[in-house]
Design an enzyme around this catalytic site. Structure first.
Site, PDB file in Angstrom:
ATOM      1  CE  LYS A  53      18.387  31.827 -11.122  1.00 38.32           C
ATOM      2  NZ  LYS A  53      18.962  30.376 -10.783  1.00 38.32           N
ATOM      3  NE  ARG A 151      18.684  23.011  -8.322  1.00 31.74           N
ATOM      4  CZ  ARG A 151      18.939  24.247  -8.616  1.00 31.74           C
ATOM      5  NH1 ARG A 151      18.896  25.384  -7.576  1.00 31.74           N
ATOM      6  NH2 ARG A 151      19.315  24.722  -9.666  1.00 31.74           N
ATOM      7  CG  HIS A 183      22.979  24.131 -11.609  1.00 31.75           C
ATOM      8  ND1 HIS A 183      23.190  25.270 -12.270  1.00 31.75           N
ATOM      9  CD2 HIS A 183      22.666  24.459 -10.527  1.00 31.75           C
ATOM     10  CE1 HIS A 183      23.308  26.211 -11.478  1.00 31.75           C
ATOM     11  NE2 HIS A 183      22.823  25.740 -10.366  1.00 31.75           N
ATOM     12  NE  ARG A 239      22.589  27.035 -16.820  1.00 32.20           N
ATOM     13  CZ  ARG A 239      23.258  25.902 -16.575  1.00 32.20           C
ATOM     14  NH1 ARG A 239      23.784  25.175 -17.390  1.00 32.20           N
ATOM     15  NH2 ARG A 239      23.429  25.429 -15.225  1.00 32.20           N
ATOM     16  CE1 TYR A 285       5.839  47.226  16.260  1.00 35.50           C
ATOM     17  CE2 TYR A 285       7.233  46.807  14.230  1.00 35.50           C
ATOM     18  CZ  TYR A 285       5.807  47.330  14.992  1.00 35.50           C
ATOM     19  OH  TYR A 285       4.890  47.780  14.157  1.00 35.50           O
ATOM     20  CB  CYS A 332       9.257  48.106  11.132  1.00 38.35           C
ATOM     21  SG  CYS A 332       9.914  48.693  12.710  1.00 38.35           S
ATOM     22  CG  MET A 333       5.676  45.474   6.325  1.00 41.49           C
ATOM     23  SD  MET A 333       3.923  45.121   6.405  1.00 41.49           S
ATOM     24  CE  MET A 333       3.598  44.068   7.706  1.00 41.49           C
ATOM     25  CG  ASP A 334       5.672  49.476   6.131  1.00 43.61           C
ATOM     26  OD1 ASP A 334       5.492  48.777   5.111  1.00 43.61           O
ATOM     27  OD2 ASP A 334       5.029  49.369   7.017  1.00 43.61           O
TER      28      ASP A 334
HETATM   29  C1  LIG Z   1      20.331  30.364 -11.153  1.00 43.27           C
HETATM   30  C2  LIG Z   1      21.146  29.630 -12.236  1.00 43.27           C
HETATM   31  C3  LIG Z   1      21.882  29.889 -12.771  1.00 43.27           C
HETATM   32  C4  LIG Z   1      22.707  31.109 -12.477  1.00 43.27           C
HETATM   33  O1  LIG Z   1      23.312  30.826 -11.465  1.00 43.27           O
HETATM   34  P1  LIG Z   1      24.123  31.930 -10.802  1.00 43.27           P
HETATM   35  O2  LIG Z   1      24.996  31.284  -9.521  1.00 43.27           O
HETATM   36  O3  LIG Z   1      23.550  33.188 -10.229  1.00 43.27           O
HETATM   37  O4  LIG Z   1      25.380  32.241 -11.935  1.00 43.27           O
HETATM   38  C5  LIG Z   1      22.583  28.908 -13.753  1.00 43.27           C
HETATM   39  N1  LIG Z   1      21.875  27.809 -13.988  1.00 43.27           N
HETATM   40  C6  LIG Z   1      20.821  27.578 -13.563  1.00 43.27           C
HETATM   41  C7  LIG Z   1      20.050  26.178 -13.812  1.00 43.27           C
HETATM   42  C8  LIG Z   1      20.369  28.202 -12.535  1.00 43.27           C
HETATM   43  O5  LIG Z   1      18.843  27.809 -11.665  1.00 43.27           O
END
Ligand SMILES: *Cc1c(COP(=O)(O)O)cnc(C)c1O
Length: 392
Positions: A53, A151, A183, A239, A285, A332-334
């Site tokens: 992701k 969640r 999770h 995962r 800044y 800063c931004m850049d």
């Molecule tokens: C982001 C995510 C992971 C991976 O998490 P890590 O801590 O980067 O290993 C696995 N499962 C779900 C649902 C996630 O959102």
């Protein structure tokens, strides 16, 4: 008034000379493949779903995904469907799960592209069935149970209904339940009491699903921290995300038995300018830093719009000419300013912002510590304006 400037005519410009990367993120694909192999070995027979992701945590979705698959990931995971579709457009054929979809998400396109989808609720299951009917094929679904993170995922109370509805949908031919999953909230704190509690709730949810007649291909709950620290969490598949990119999310003193992983990204830039500044110079800044001695400053062309955390103002540091030198004043931004002291630094010199740490450069973890955040945020915030260069 005549034009003061001579404008180049089209076609008369000098051929461009090879340009020096002003800023770049080098991503070592061989390192990603090695990390995947290390994690697959550590998971001892459980499948490896590499989480890609957020543009593969900033590493470049498609090249990173290919490298992780080459290293041993048999599946890929994304949050949103668009990321999964991009993998398919690139010709990547391994099973891909996209787990985050609000009503109206492009489910039908996902089903046509053979992307696995998640269901947290009865309503989502209904929407998936409708999309499967429109697509004219079965949808591969991973049912998610919320085992205590609060969640996404079915509540424990509603789980029996979700399981029963999914079983009915399987019989009617629109759905294949290929996964049961959850999770973890606190796996990066081995020994936290919620870990055992969540695993217990998961075990019970799987038992209930199986006694209702579901036969998923994979039962999965382990993120990186659980993959590394908690073998009882591995089930059929792990995962991990951040671990694939070489960051161990567990604090060093709690990493017993963890394999070594190697950060894959190196962020660098070329010095724009250097200048002497006398004692008493207010830098950047707000003049939040005032020099207490005569020194040399170097201007680095990376800012918060490139992903340098503004919270690391006067706190982060970088490696230049083999030495760690501090950020002075506000990011800063850049751009930001570093104090190069009496080092012989010149415009064009390479500044290593973060990398694996081998040559003394800071790591993404160091920047996270300086900014009061986590390396996940440091890596995923490296902006599209920073070109990625894939090596290895
Ligand atoms: C982001 C995510 C992971 C991976 O998490 P890590 O801590 O980067 O290993 C696995 N499962 C779900 C649902 C996630 O959102």
């Amino acid at each position: 008034m005549t034009d003061q400037f001579v404008h180049e005519q089209p076609g008369t410009a000098e051929p461009a000379s090879p340009s020096v990367p002003q800023r770049e993120a080098i991503v070592d694909l061989a390192t990603l493949a090695e990390n995947a192999a290390t994690l697959a070995r550590h998971a001892r027979g459980a499948e490896l779903m590499a989480v890609v992701k957020a543009d593969a945590y900033g590493h470049g979705l498609v090249p990173a995904a290919r490298a992780l698959v080459a290293g041993g990931a048999s599946r890929l995971g994304t949050a949103v469907i668009e990321e999964a579709l991009e993998l398919r457009r690139a010709g990547i054929g391994v099973p891909v799960l996209a787990w985050l979809a609000a009503p109206g998400a492009p489910l039908e396109a996902a089903i046509r592209a053979d992307v696995d989808l998640a269901a947290y609720t009865l309503e989502q299951l209904v929407e998936l069935r409708r999309a499967a009917d429109r697509a004219g094929r079965r949808v591969r679904v991973h049912l998610k149970i919320d085992t205590g993170m609060w969640r996404g995922g079915s509540t424990v109370t509603l789980w029996p209904q979700l399981v029963a509805a999914a079983r009915d949908a399987e019989r009617e031919g629109s759905v294949d339940v290929v996964g049961i999953w959850s999770h973890m909230a606190c796996a990066d704190d081995p020994g936290h009491p919620s870990i055992g509690e969540q695993l217990g709730v998961f075990r019970e949810a799987v038992r209930l699903a199986e006694s209702a007649g579901l036969r998923p291909e994979v039962r999965h709950i382990a993120n990186s921290a659980a993959t590394l620290s908690s073998p009882e969490s591995h089930w059929d598949m792990v995962r991990p995300g951040i671990a694939c990119y070489g960051v161990d999310p567990v604090p060093p003193q709690q990493r017993s038995g963890h394999p070594l992983l190697r950060p894959a990204m190196t962020l660098s830039a070329a010095v724009v300018q250097t200048k002497r500044a006398p004692v008493g110079s207010g830098i950047s800044y707000g003049h939040t830093h005032v020099t207490d001695h005569d020194t040399t400053l170097a201007v680095v062309p990376l800012g918060y719009a490139d992903g340098i955390p503004r919270h690391a103002s006067s706190r982060g540091d970088v490696l230049v000419r083999g030495h760690r030198v501090p950020v002075l004043g506000r990011v800063c931004m850049d751009q930001f300013v570093v104090d190069t002291g009496d080092l012989p630094v010149a415009p064009g010199d390479r500044v290593l912002v973060f990398g694996p740490g081998d040559t003394g450069e800071p790591t993404a973890q160091d920047w996270a510590d300086a900014a009061g955040t986590i390396p996940y945020e440091v890596l995923t915030r490296v902006a599209p304006r920073v070109p990625r260069r894939h090596i290895g």
